[in-house]
Design a protein around this motif. Structure first.
Motif, PDB file in Angstrom:
ATOM      1  N   ASP A  34       0.816  -1.219   0.000  1.00 29.24           N
ATOM      2  CA  ASP A  34       0.000   0.000   0.000  1.00 29.24           C
ATOM      3  C   ASP A  34       0.845   1.262   0.000  1.00 29.24           C
ATOM      4  OD1 ASP A  34      -2.242  -1.603   0.118  1.00 29.24           O
ATOM      5  OD2 ASP A  34      -3.003  -0.760   1.993  1.00 29.24           O
ATOM      6  N   TRP A  35       2.017   1.226   0.620  1.00 32.87           N
ATOM      7  CA  TRP A  35       2.861   2.421   0.642  1.00 32.87           C
ATOM      8  C   TRP A  35       4.048   2.328  -0.296  1.00 32.87           C
ATOM      9  CZ3 TRP A  35       7.962   2.210   2.005  1.00 32.87           C
ATOM     10  CH2 TRP A  35       8.391   1.120   2.762  1.00 32.87           C
ATOM     11  N   VAL A  36       4.583   1.121  -0.519  1.00 35.07           N
ATOM     12  CA  VAL A  36       5.757   0.987  -1.389  1.00 35.07           C
ATOM     13  C   VAL A  36       5.419   1.424  -2.814  1.00 35.07           C
ATOM     14  CG1 VAL A  36       7.340  -0.660  -2.482  1.00 35.07           C
ATOM     15  CG2 VAL A  36       6.929  -0.774  -0.026  1.00 35.07           C
ATOM     16  N   ALA A  37       4.296   0.977  -3.333  1.00 34.03           N
ATOM     17  CA  ALA A  37       3.938   1.315  -4.720  1.00 34.03           C
ATOM     18  C   ALA A  37       3.808   2.827  -4.921  1.00 34.03           C
ATOM     19  CB  ALA A  37       2.665   0.585  -5.125  1.00 34.03           C
ATOM     20  N   PRO A  38       3.043   3.538  -4.087  1.00 33.53           N
ATOM     21  CA  PRO A  38       2.960   4.989  -4.278  1.00 33.53           C
ATOM     22  C   PRO A  38       4.309   5.697  -4.113  1.00 33.53           C
ATOM     23  CG  PRO A  38       1.104   4.252  -2.982  1.00 33.53           C
ATOM     24  CD  PRO A  38       2.046   3.080  -3.105  1.00 33.53           C
ATOM     25  N   VAL A  39       5.125   5.271  -3.141  1.00 37.23           N
ATOM     26  CA  VAL A  39       6.433   5.912  -2.972  1.00 37.23           C
ATOM     27  C   VAL A  39       7.278   5.708  -4.220  1.00 37.23           C
ATOM     28  CG1 VAL A  39       8.621   5.796  -1.696  1.00 37.23           C
ATOM     29  CG2 VAL A  39       6.456   5.878  -0.452  1.00 37.23           C
ATOM     30  N   GLU A  40       7.301   4.494  -4.739  1.00 38.04           N
ATOM     31  CA  GLU A  40       8.098   4.197  -5.941  1.00 38.04           C
ATOM     32  C   GLU A  40       7.604   5.001  -7.141  1.00 38.04           C
ATOM     33  OE1 GLU A  40      10.892   1.536  -8.188  1.00 38.04           O
ATOM     34  OE2 GLU A  40      10.404   1.342  -6.070  1.00 38.04           O
ATOM     35  N   VAL A  41       6.315   4.944  -7.394  1.00 37.18           N
ATOM     36  CA  VAL A  41       5.753   5.634  -8.561  1.00 37.18           C
ATOM     37  C   VAL A  41       5.953   7.145  -8.457  1.00 37.18           C
ATOM     38  CG1 VAL A  41       3.596   6.210  -9.754  1.00 37.18           C
ATOM     39  CG2 VAL A  41       4.062   3.840  -9.105  1.00 37.18           C
ATOM     40  N   LEU A  42       5.607   7.723  -7.325  1.00 33.23           N
ATOM     41  CA  LEU A  42       5.693   9.177  -7.188  1.00 33.23           C
ATOM     42  C   LEU A  42       7.137   9.658  -7.146  1.00 33.23           C
ATOM     43  CD1 LEU A  42       2.704   9.686  -4.754  1.00 33.23           C
ATOM     44  CD2 LEU A  42       2.769  10.152  -7.221  1.00 33.23           C
ATOM     45  N   SER A  43       8.041   8.865  -6.590  1.00 33.90           N
ATOM     46  CA  SER A  43       9.460   9.233  -6.608  1.00 33.90           C
ATOM     47  C   SER A  43      10.012   9.200  -8.019  1.00 33.90           C
ATOM     48  CB  SER A  43      10.261   8.307  -5.693  1.00 33.90           C
ATOM     49  OG  SER A  43       9.861   8.477  -4.347  1.00 33.90           O
ATOM     50  N   LEU A  44       9.661   8.167  -8.778  1.00 34.26           N
ATOM     51  CA  LEU A  44      10.069   8.108 -10.187  1.00 34.26           C
ATOM     52  C   LEU A  44       9.492   9.281 -10.971  1.00 34.26           C
ATOM     53  CD1 LEU A  44       9.805   4.322 -11.110  1.00 34.26           C
ATOM     54  CD2 LEU A  44      11.833   5.764 -11.324  1.00 34.26           C
ATOM     55  N   ALA A  45       8.244   9.629 -10.712  1.00 26.74           N
ATOM     56  CA  ALA A  45       7.619  10.763 -11.399  1.00 26.74           C
ATOM     57  C   ALA A  45       8.342  12.061 -11.052  1.00 26.74           C
ATOM     58  CB  ALA A  45       6.143  10.857 -11.027  1.00 26.74           C
ATOM     59  N   GLY A  46       8.777  12.167  -9.802  1.00 29.57           N
ATOM     60  CA  GLY A  46       9.547  13.338  -9.405  1.00 29.57           C
ATOM     61  C   GLY A  46      10.846  13.443 -10.176  1.00 29.57           C
ATOM     62  N   ARG A  47      11.552  12.330 -10.302  1.00 35.23           N
ATOM     63  CA  ARG A  47      12.798  12.315 -11.089  1.00 35.23           C
ATOM     64  C   ARG A  47      12.530  12.610 -12.558  1.00 35.23           C
ATOM     65  NH1 ARG A  47      15.854   6.913  -8.929  1.00 35.23           N
ATOM     66  NH2 ARG A  47      16.209   7.664  -6.811  1.00 35.23           N
ATOM     67  N   ALA A  48      11.514  11.969 -13.103  1.00 33.78           N
ATOM     68  CA  ALA A  48      11.203  12.130 -14.528  1.00 33.78           C
ATOM     69  C   ALA A  48      10.747  13.545 -14.867  1.00 33.78           C
ATOM     70  CB  ALA A  48      10.138  11.115 -14.951  1.00 33.78           C
ATOM     71  N   SER A  49      10.285  14.283 -13.857  1.00 28.96           N
ATOM     72  CA  SER A  49       9.803  15.647 -14.094  1.00 28.96           C
ATOM     73  C   SER A  49      10.824  16.698 -13.668  1.00 28.96           C
ATOM     74  CB  SER A  49       8.497  15.868 -13.335  1.00 28.96           C
ATOM     75  OG  SER A  49       8.728  15.790 -11.931  1.00 28.96           O
ATOM     76  N   GLY A  50      12.033  16.261 -13.346  1.00 24.86           N
ATOM     77  CA  GLY A  50      13.055  17.210 -12.925  1.00 24.86           C
ATOM     78  C   GLY A  50      12.803  17.785 -11.537  1.00 24.86           C
ATOM     79  N   GLY A  51      12.125  17.030 -10.703  1.00 25.23           N
ATOM     80  CA  GLY A  51      11.894  17.469  -9.326  1.00 25.23           C
ATOM     81  C   GLY A  51      10.613  18.243  -9.105  1.00 25.23           C
ATOM     82  N   ALA A  52       9.686  18.190 -10.059  1.00 20.72           N
ATOM     83  CA  ALA A  52       8.416  18.910  -9.920  1.00 20.72           C
ATOM     84  C   ALA A  52       7.542  18.318  -8.814  1.00 20.72           C
ATOM     85  CB  ALA A  52       7.643  18.904 -11.238  1.00 20.72           C
ATOM     86  N   LEU A  53       7.891  17.140  -8.371  1.00 18.17           N
ATOM     87  CA  LEU A  53       7.136  16.452  -7.329  1.00 18.17           C
ATOM     88  C   LEU A  53       8.141  15.836  -6.362  1.00 18.17           C
ATOM     89  CD1 LEU A  53       4.140  14.172  -7.938  1.00 18.17           C
ATOM     90  CD2 LEU A  53       6.071  13.247  -6.711  1.00 18.17           C
ATOM     91  N   THR A  54       7.880  15.960  -5.069  1.00 20.34           N
ATOM     92  CA  THR A  54       8.720  15.309  -4.072  1.00 20.34           C
ATOM     93  C   THR A  54       7.845  14.418  -3.191  1.00 20.34           C
ATOM     94  OG1 THR A  54       8.510  17.161  -2.528  1.00 20.34           O
ATOM     95  CG2 THR A  54      10.419  17.162  -3.994  1.00 20.34           C
ATOM     96  N   THR A  55       8.461  13.379  -2.668  1.00 17.65           N
ATOM     97  CA  THR A  55       7.749  12.407  -1.841  1.00 17.65           C
ATOM     98  C   THR A  55       8.453  12.295  -0.499  1.00 17.65           C
ATOM     99  OG1 THR A  55       7.176  11.168  -3.823  1.00 17.65           O
ATOM    100  CG2 THR A  55       6.951  10.021  -1.749  1.00 17.65           C
ATOM    101  N   THR A  56       7.674  12.327   0.565  1.00 15.80           N
ATOM    102  CA  THR A  56       8.215  12.179   1.910  1.00 15.80           C
ATOM    103  C   THR A  56       7.342  11.201   2.677  1.00 15.80           C
ATOM    104  OG1 THR A  56       8.909  14.494   1.874  1.00 15.80           O
ATOM    105  CG2 THR A  56       8.847  13.417   4.013  1.00 15.80           C
TER     106      THR A  56
END
Length: 191
Positions: free
Chosen positions: A9-31
């Motif tokens: 439940d938490w690993v999938a969102p952290v992985e996806v959103l962290s990758l999206a943050g990298r792919a967007s040049g840091g437009a999104l951060t995950t904590t």
């Protein structure tokens, strides 16, 4: 993050959103955060995770509440969050996009956030969600504006990919899907 949280439940969102943050040049951060103070969290299958921050409602635009332990009335998991009235008040008052994964949706429900709203949760908790006033939609991901909910355990992948698309667009999301070698399942149900 809380004791008894379901790993997927938490690993999938952290992985996806962290990758999206990298792919967007840091437009999104995950904590990752706990409900209170920093702590070591023991997940439902024994995975131990150091969570360095407690949740502050003013430090996020989106709060993802994972599920876990709903069937165990006395053990660790979402039942303890549901019993924590102080946390539920903070949750209800937070000016964030509330996102629930699996039985994490039942925590949002206990805070009064799903009453009269379109939502989904794990199939084993859908009757409870309906009894608490939600309009239960048989979908993997339900977007009801400022409330996004996901069904069962693996729906966290699809919820997080939907959030990436909603905030960063299809191009970034497709790149994340390619890296993960995962294609979203089903249609996002939107109000």
């Amino acid at each position: 993050m809380f004791d008894g949280v379901e790993e997927q439940d938490w690993v999938a969102p952290v992985e996806v959103l962290s990758l999206a943050g990298r792919a967007s040049g840091g437009a999104l951060t995950t904590t990752m955060v706990t409900t209170g103070r920093p702590a070591t969290v023991t997940c439902s299958y024994g995975t131990r995770v150091e969570v360095a921050r407690g949740w502050s409602p003013h430090e996020a635009d989106v709060l993802v509440v994972p599920g876990g332990g709903y069937a165990d009335q006395a053990g660790p998991g979402v039942r303890r969050l549901i019993a924590d009235q102080q946390f539920l008040r903070r949750l209800a008052a937070a000016d964030v996009l509330h996102v629930g994964i699996c039985t994490g949706v039942m925590v949002l429900s206990a805070a009064g956030l799903t009453r009269g709203r379109n939502a989904t949760t794990h199939t084993a908790a859908r009757a409870d969600l309906a009894a608490q006033g939600a309009t239960v939609v048989n979908a993997r991901v339900v977007d009801d504006g400022d409330l996004v909910t996901g069904g069962g355990i693996t729906s966290g992948l699809d919820v997080a990919l939907w959030l990436a698309e909603r905030f960063l667009g299809a191009r970034v999301t497709q790149r994340v899907e390619t890296i993960l070698e995962y294609e979203r399942r089903g249609t996002v149900w939107r109000a």
